[in-house]
Design a protein around this motif. Structure first.
Motif, PDB file in Angstrom:
ATOM      1  N   LEU A  51      30.045  46.240  32.024  1.00 49.87           N
ATOM      2  CA  LEU A  51      30.398  46.308  33.452  1.00 49.87           C
ATOM      3  C   LEU A  51      30.992  45.009  33.981  1.00 49.87           C
ATOM      4  CD1 LEU A  51      27.654  48.289  35.428  1.00 49.87           C
ATOM      5  CD2 LEU A  51      30.104  48.764  35.301  1.00 49.87           C
ATOM      6  N   GLU A  52      30.440  43.902  33.498  1.00 44.72           N
ATOM      7  CA  GLU A  52      30.915  42.607  33.992  1.00 44.72           C
ATOM      8  C   GLU A  52      32.349  42.344  33.521  1.00 44.72           C
ATOM      9  OE1 GLU A  52      29.212  38.163  33.802  1.00 44.72           O
ATOM     10  OE2 GLU A  52      27.849  39.710  33.089  1.00 44.72           O
ATOM     11  N   ALA A  53      32.579  42.665  32.258  1.00 46.10           N
ATOM     12  CA  ALA A  53      33.933  42.503  31.706  1.00 46.10           C
ATOM     13  C   ALA A  53      34.890  43.427  32.444  1.00 46.10           C
ATOM     14  CB  ALA A  53      33.926  42.839  30.208  1.00 46.10           C
ATOM     15  N   ASN A  54      34.428  44.636  32.682  1.00 38.63           N
ATOM     16  CA  ASN A  54      35.243  45.638  33.356  1.00 38.63           C
ATOM     17  C   ASN A  54      35.627  45.152  34.755  1.00 38.63           C
ATOM     18  OD1 ASN A  54      35.463  48.176  35.184  1.00 38.63           O
ATOM     19  ND2 ASN A  54      35.764  48.941  33.097  1.00 38.63           N
ATOM     20  N   GLU A  55      34.659  44.583  35.456  1.00 37.39           N
ATOM     21  CA  GLU A  55      34.907  44.149  36.840  1.00 37.39           C
ATOM     22  C   GLU A  55      35.973  43.042  36.887  1.00 37.39           C
ATOM     23  OE1 GLU A  55      34.430  45.360  39.648  1.00 37.39           O
ATOM     24  OE2 GLU A  55      34.936  43.640  40.905  1.00 37.39           O
ATOM     25  N   ILE A  56      36.001  42.201  35.872  1.00 34.49           N
ATOM     26  CA  ILE A  56      37.011  41.132  35.847  1.00 34.49           C
ATOM     27  C   ILE A  56      38.414  41.751  35.793  1.00 34.49           C
ATOM     28  CG2 ILE A  56      37.966  39.309  34.361  1.00 34.49           C
ATOM     29  CD1 ILE A  56      34.952  38.629  33.698  1.00 34.49           C
ATOM     30  N   VAL A  57      38.554  42.766  34.958  1.00 34.51           N
ATOM     31  CA  VAL A  57      39.859  43.415  34.816  1.00 34.51           C
ATOM     32  C   VAL A  57      40.165  44.252  36.070  1.00 34.51           C
ATOM     33  CG1 VAL A  57      41.212  45.016  33.403  1.00 34.51           C
ATOM     34  CG2 VAL A  57      39.656  43.389  32.311  1.00 34.51           C
ATOM     35  N   ALA A  58      39.127  44.939  36.581  1.00 37.18           N
ATOM     36  CA  ALA A  58      39.328  45.771  37.786  1.00 37.18           C
ATOM     37  C   ALA A  58      39.800  44.895  38.948  1.00 37.18           C
ATOM     38  CB  ALA A  58      38.026  46.478  38.146  1.00 37.18           C
ATOM     39  N   GLU A  59      39.198  43.738  39.096  1.00 35.49           N
ATOM     40  CA  GLU A  59      39.556  42.860  40.221  1.00 35.49           C
ATOM     41  C   GLU A  59      40.990  42.335  40.052  1.00 35.49           C
ATOM     42  OE1 GLU A  59      38.248  42.696  43.024  1.00 35.49           O
ATOM     43  OE2 GLU A  59      39.401  41.029  43.837  1.00 35.49           O
ATOM     44  N   PHE A  60      41.375  42.090  38.809  1.00 34.44           N
ATOM     45  CA  PHE A  60      42.760  41.676  38.554  1.00 34.44           C
ATOM     46  C   PHE A  60      43.718  42.764  39.048  1.00 34.44           C
ATOM     47  CE2 PHE A  60      46.545  41.848  35.903  1.00 34.44           C
ATOM     48  CZ  PHE A  60      47.017  40.543  35.994  1.00 34.44           C
ATOM     49  N   VAL A  61      43.387  44.024  38.741  1.00 28.34           N
ATOM     50  CA  VAL A  61      44.268  45.132  39.131  1.00 28.34           C
ATOM     51  C   VAL A  61      44.272  45.292  40.654  1.00 28.34           C
ATOM     52  CG1 VAL A  61      44.627  47.630  38.929  1.00 28.34           C
ATOM     53  CG2 VAL A  61      44.067  46.278  36.898  1.00 28.34           C
ATOM     54  N   ARG A  62      43.098  45.117  41.286  1.00 33.59           N
ATOM     55  CA  ARG A  62      43.064  45.169  42.756  1.00 33.59           C
ATOM     56  C   ARG A  62      43.959  44.077  43.353  1.00 33.59           C
ATOM     57  NH1 ARG A  62      37.147  44.883  42.141  1.00 33.59           N
ATOM     58  NH2 ARG A  62      36.614  46.945  41.350  1.00 33.59           N
ATOM     59  N   GLY A  63      43.960  42.934  42.713  1.00 35.85           N
ATOM     60  CA  GLY A  63      44.818  41.837  43.177  1.00 35.85           C
ATOM     61  C   GLY A  63      46.282  42.254  43.162  1.00 35.85           C
ATOM     62  N   LYS A  64      46.671  43.014  42.144  1.00 40.17           N
ATOM     63  CA  LYS A  64      48.068  43.478  42.049  1.00 40.17           C
ATOM     64  C   LYS A  64      48.381  44.465  43.184  1.00 40.17           C
ATOM     65  CE  LYS A  64      49.426  41.207  38.472  1.00 40.17           C
ATOM     66  NZ  LYS A  64      50.384  40.108  38.684  1.00 40.17           N
ATOM     67  N   ILE A  65      47.381  45.307  43.529  1.00 38.33           N
ATOM     68  CA  ILE A  65      47.604  46.263  44.629  1.00 38.33           C
ATOM     69  C   ILE A  65      47.797  45.484  45.934  1.00 38.33           C
ATOM     70  CG2 ILE A  65      46.573  48.158  45.973  1.00 38.33           C
ATOM     71  CD1 ILE A  65      45.045  48.951  43.372  1.00 38.33           C
ATOM     72  N   ARG A  66      46.910  44.490  46.139  1.00 37.84           N
ATOM     73  CA  ARG A  66      47.007  43.697  47.383  1.00 37.84           C
ATOM     74  C   ARG A  66      48.346  42.953  47.459  1.00 37.84           C
ATOM     75  NH1 ARG A  66      41.383  42.124  45.704  1.00 37.84           N
ATOM     76  NH2 ARG A  66      40.062  43.635  46.775  1.00 37.84           N
TER      77      ARG A  66
END
Ligand code: NAP
Length: 542
Positions: free
Chosen positions: A291-306
């Motif tokens: 989950l922790e590894a996943n969240e790092i990648v998920a947050e990167f993708v959210r950054g791209k949306i923003r």
């Protein structure tokens, strides 16, 4: 006298697996009939002709491997083929291998009943065909039975409405129209930017934001095509040994935690710029398991949306936060987030304010009313089991498949159901299905099943079945494999959560295509362990 209506094999569905099944069964010298609900071949790629429909796997690999002549001569104009190219390919295959004479179109199977005295299946279609067959190959597709939620008032709507999985062949004109699109899964995400181009206004009704990555579709580079064609046999061999039935140049990836935050960022940026969606998800080894590894990648993708969506409130609403990235099928888009920068596109949050009803002039949420000329339902499918249970299947003792699967689907090795002899499912529940590249996965399953048919015909056997103990054992293997991942954290169609009342069970074997092949092969090699022939007593699982 030959009974014209008695076949050795009935194949249900003329999608990619069904077409190949016809070809293989014919090679065995058996009589085959295929019933297809549509008026053309191609299955998923026949039905899903909505604007923007496109495959999310490179076409050089998302294609048949069984005939080298076919793969050498066929040309894919784009990396990720649009629906029309995939449909054209299915038609080419049907013609090239002369399959049409064994296909009955416009023939939706609505009854499959096993006659246990004769060991034959009775097959009926909506348009009045009645035939029998010793074996059924159900190539009905994981994503065929469309899900149209029962929105109150739909019948009162004065405009036009469409489900993306039953799109009219003549297309739909959106110019000058106010359009409402419900659903933001892979389908809604592909359709949004295309509809936005011509609609007067597009309202996108979003209940759950989705992770979507840029497809980077492009015309096929001739050098890339040449490299594939020069190396096809080797690459296909690798695909058959790969956990996702895919070919990748480099699967040597490591844990997120092997890198410093700066290195991770650099790796993710490079992957974002260079890799399409599914490959991006293989940037690190633990994205799908930690989950922790996943969240790092998920947050990167959210950054791209923003960074893409200009209005910060809209951007935040488009950021998925309720489930790990990849726990639902990752989407791949061409200009989805950019579409929300257009003046004629509005995002409506139906999580906060659910859809209340369809009205004669549009749609009402608990907060607002929307005047619409057209409503597009991109609301997905009763996945994996729906296309099977909707056929009204009864097995030994008149047992109904719906009843058997009331608490969730059970199968042995994802292709055989105890009490339903001689019925072979392709991409059935408990098989790797949509979590691997499906054409190759389907080819392998068809080869496996037709080899079993060949063995049975050679040995004069009448009936192959399995036993509930073996189904339970396989279900545990399927469940255990899912538990090692983060897939259970999302309310996805993988677990039936998109259909109210459907039992929550992870329906796909995620232990890897390579492992699946090994498991299926060893059961047969061990003297058909777990199978029951002609009513014999099954071996106990060890
Ligand atoms: P989906 O992933 O199930 O998405 C359905 C969408 O409809 C979701 O956003 C869902 O919201 C929404 N929805 C359903 N019922 C609703 C309701 N009552 N009210 C409001 N919203 C509702 O279906 P899909 O997009 O058709 O995709 C299904 C699968 O097909 C994909 O996962 C993929 O495997 C395949 N596919 C592949 C491609 C490709 O190759 N590129 C393209 C299209 C589809 P919730 O999330 O809140 O339930």
């Amino acid at each position: 006298m030959i009974d014209e209506n008695a076949y050795d094999v009935v194949v249900v569905g003329a999608g990619f697996s069904g077409l190949y099944a016809i070809h293989r069964v014919r090679q065995l010298g058996l009589r085959v009939r295929c019933f297809e609900a549509g008026d053309g071949v191609g299955g998923t790629w026949y039905w899903n002709r909505y604007p923007g429909a496109r495959v999310d796997i490179e076409s050089m690999q998302y294609s048949y491997s069984f005939d080298d002549g076919l793969q050498q001569e066929w040309r894919w104009p784009e990396y990720f083929s649009p629906q029309e190219d995939l449909e054209a390919y299915a038609n080419h295959v049907a013609d090239r291998f002369g399959l049409r004479s064994d296909i009955e179109l416009n023939a939706r199977v609505n009854r499959l009943a096993f006659d246990e005295r004769a060991n034959r299946w009775h097959v009926s279609t909506e348009n009045g065909h009645h035939v029998t067959a010793k074996y059924i190959v159900a190539a009905t597709g994981s994503l065929d039975a469309m899900n149209l939620p029962p929105f109150p008032g739909l019948e009162s709507f004065g405009g036009q409405w469409y489900h993306t999985a039953r799109w009219p062949k003549e297309g739909v004109r959106f110019d000058g129209k106010r359009v409402g699109l419900i659903g933001t899964g892979s389908t809604g995400i592909q359709a949004t930017p295309v509809i936005a181009q011509s609609a007067e206004h597009l309202f996108v009704f979003q209940r759950t934001a989705a992770y979507s990555l840029p497809a980077y579709n492009r015309p096929t580079d001739p050098a890339y095509e040449r490299a594939w064609k020069a190396d096809y046999p080797q690459r296909r061999a690798k695909m058959f040994g790969h956990f996702a039935a895919s070919y990748t140049e480099n699967d040597q990836y490591r844990s997120v935690f092997d890198y410093s935050p700066e290195e991770r960022q650099r790796i993710l940026e490079e992957a974002w710029a260079a890799r399409n969606g599914l490959l991006f998800m293989r940037t690190f080894s633990d994205i799908s398991t930690n989950l922790e590894a996943n969240e790092i990648v998920a947050e990167f993708v959210r950054g791209k949306i923003r960074a893409t969506v200009r209005d910060p409130k809209v951007a935040e609403l488009l950021c998925p936060t309720t489930y790990p990235i990849g726990a639902k099928r990752i989407c791949m888009d061409t200009g989805y987030f950019e579409a929300f920068n257009r003046d004629n596109v509005t995002l409506v949050d139906v999580r906060a304010n659910p859809l209340a009803e369809i009205t004669p002039t549009g749609l009402r949420t608990t907060a607002d009313e929307y005047d619409l000329d057209i409503i597009v339902f991109a609301t997905g499918f009763d996945a994996v089991t729906g296309s099977l249970t909707r056929m009204n299947v009864t097995g030994l003792g008149g047992l109904d498949l719906r009843e058997k699967w009331r608490d969730g689907p059970t199968t042995f090795l994802g292709f055989l159901v105890a009490g339903f002899p001689n019925l072979f499912m392709i991409h059935g529940p408990g098989s790797p299905g949509v979590l691997v590249q499906m054409i190759t996965g389907g080819e392998w399953q068809v080869d496996y099943v037709t080899k079993i048919i060949e063995d049975m015909e050679r040995s004069g056997r009448q009936r192959i079945d399995t036993a509930p103990e073996w189904e339970q054992r396989w279900n545990v293997e399927v469940e255990e494999a899912a538990k090692r991942t983060l897939y259970n954290y999302a309310d996805s169609w993988y677990v039936g959560a998109n259909i109210p009342g459907k039992p929550r069970i992870f329906m796909i074997y995620i232990g890897g295509f390579d492992r699946y092949i090994q498991r299926c092969t060893e059961q047969v090699a061990n003297g058909y362990e777990g199978f029951v022939f002609d009513g014999s007593v099954p071996a106990e699982p060890r």
